[in-house]
Design an enzyme around this catalytic site. Structure first.
Site, mmCIF file in Angstrom:
data_model
loop_
_atom_site.group_PDB
_atom_site.id
_atom_site.type_symbol
_atom_site.label_atom_id
_atom_site.label_comp_id
_atom_site.label_asym_id
_atom_site.label_seq_id
_atom_site.Cartn_x
_atom_site.Cartn_y
_atom_site.Cartn_z
ATOM 1 N N ARG A 141 -28.374 -80.561 25.231
ATOM 2 C CA ARG A 141 -28.739 -81.669 24.354
ATOM 3 C C ARG A 141 -29.487 -81.278 23.027
ATOM 4 O O ARG A 141 -30.313 -81.753 22.610
ATOM 5 C CB ARG A 141 -29.761 -82.584 25.192
ATOM 6 C CG ARG A 141 -29.200 -83.338 26.368
ATOM 7 C CD ARG A 141 -27.974 -84.124 26.024
ATOM 8 N NE ARG A 141 -27.401 -84.654 27.468
ATOM 9 C CZ ARG A 141 -26.406 -84.126 28.033
ATOM 10 N NH1 ARG A 141 -26.034 -83.226 27.866
ATOM 11 N NH2 ARG A 141 -26.090 -84.871 29.166
ATOM 12 N N SER A 218 -30.438 -92.719 28.250
ATOM 13 C CA SER A 218 -31.515 -91.912 29.272
ATOM 14 C C SER A 218 -32.722 -91.482 28.231
ATOM 15 O O SER A 218 -32.624 -91.146 27.294
ATOM 16 C CB SER A 218 -30.830 -90.608 29.667
ATOM 17 O OG SER A 218 -29.973 -90.946 30.708
ATOM 18 N N GLU A 316 -35.258 -87.902 25.013
ATOM 19 C CA GLU A 316 -33.853 -87.631 24.387
ATOM 20 C C GLU A 316 -33.558 -88.339 23.322
ATOM 21 O O GLU A 316 -32.963 -87.897 22.465
ATOM 22 C CB GLU A 316 -33.063 -88.090 25.537
ATOM 23 C CG GLU A 316 -31.484 -87.662 25.026
ATOM 24 C CD GLU A 316 -30.563 -87.767 26.216
ATOM 25 O OE1 GLU A 316 -29.353 -88.186 26.110
ATOM 26 O OE2 GLU A 316 -30.799 -87.357 27.557
#
Length: 333
Positions: A141, A218, A316
């Protein structure tokens, strides 16, 4: 606000922001950002670059895609055309240009596995450049582009296998849903349908009729721990948490498991904002929530997980015009 419809528009927007002495924010689909209650104090440029160019390279196909194309529409086309590799990334909202920035991934696949080039505008050189994967510093990520305004992603090049079959299915949940052993393949169309069905059960497919899908996806990244940190977590939890071994003594731990067992189950929250009833990592706007209310709730969860398990959760979504500090929130660092 300005629209970026041509390559020339990107350089022009950069010059305009400099002339105004204002920051520049490039907006894609907006599905993975949280904007402060006072908005963004600068120039917003909407990514609208379009175009998909395809060429065959033996048993593979090279697909060059502009940053303003819709990501899931690209995945749908890839499956329909028999280009294998993207099917596990079905149902992810947003535009193509966002995918390399945080190395978008799902169900055991990451976009960096198929990327062979990223097209970008380098603000430090005032020039359009191409970066190969080794220059992009891809990780879980993350990438060289995340949190760095030097580059504006203008497109990507993907190299995909020409096959009606999916890439090997590595993710246990998806393999079970497909009645496969991990590592086996399925028809790519069936893999895409199954991924979409799984995401819908979690409120992770945008649906105007589903209030549990009103989220930024998320909210927390699954923490990645080394072996000793995982052992410490296991001792505190009294059980081994769900985790994925990356093969290098690093373990990606399920953040949703931590959140729920720290006392924040699905449906927990307040009148205007709360944890989704379908997925513990999605924080949903139940109507009229402010960014401050959202970040306050997120910070309560973050502190709760830290207190219970000694694990730090990181957000995130990209925070735009806001931060933990500006909202008067504590950081567990």
């Amino acid at each position: 606000m300005v629209d970026l419809e041509r390559a020339l528009d990107v350089a022009a927007a950069v010059r305009e922001s400099v002339d105004r002495a204002e920051p520049l924010f490039v907006l894609g689909g907006g599905s993975n950002i949280v904007v402060g209650d006072d908005g963004f104090p600068g120039l917003v440029a909407r990514m609208r670059l379009k175009g998909i160019h395809v060429r065959r390279d033996g048993p593979r196909v090279v697909v060059d895609v502009a940053a303003g194309e819709d990501w899931d529409a690209l995945v749908d086309r890839a499956v329909a055309e028999g280009w294998s590799g993207l099917e596990c990334l079905s149902g992810i909202p947003g535009l193509v240009g966002a995918t390399p920035i945080q190395n978008v991934g799902a169900y055991g696949r990451e976009v960096s596995q198929m990327l062979t080039r990223v097209h970008a505008f380098d603000r430090s050189r005032s020039a359009h450049v191409d970066l190969d994967p080794t220059e992009c510093a891809f990780g879980y990520r993350t990438s060289i582009f995340k949190g760095n305004d030097r580059w504006i992603v203008t497109g990507i090049e993907l190299t995909l296998e020409v096959s009606p079959e999916s890439a090997p299915i590595r993710y246990d949940e998806l393999a079970r849903a497909l009645s496969l052993v991990p590592g086996a393949r399925a028809p790519a169309s069936r893999a895409r349908e199954t991924v979409l069905a799984l995401r819908r059960t979690k409120g992770m497919v945008v649906d105007p009729d589903d209030p549990e899908s009103v989220s930024a996806g998320s909210f927390f990244v699954n923490p990645v721990l080394d072996r000793s940190a995982l052992a410490e977590l296991e001792a505190r939890a009294g059980v081994r948490p769900p985790c994925f071994d990356d093969g290098h003594d690093r373990y990606k731990v399920a953040a949703a498991w931590l959140v729920e067992r720290a006392g924040f189950p699905k449906g927990w929250g307040r009148a205007t904002v709360g944890v989704s009833r379908k997925h513990a990592l999605a924080l949903v706007n139940r109507g009229g929530a402010t960014t401050r209310e959202l970040l306050t709730l997120a910070n309560d969860i973050r502190e709760g997980v830290w207190a219970r398990f000694g694990v730090r959760l990181a957000p995130e979504p990209v925070l735009v015009g806001c931060s933990w500090e500006e909202e008067g929130l504590k950081r567990n660092e």
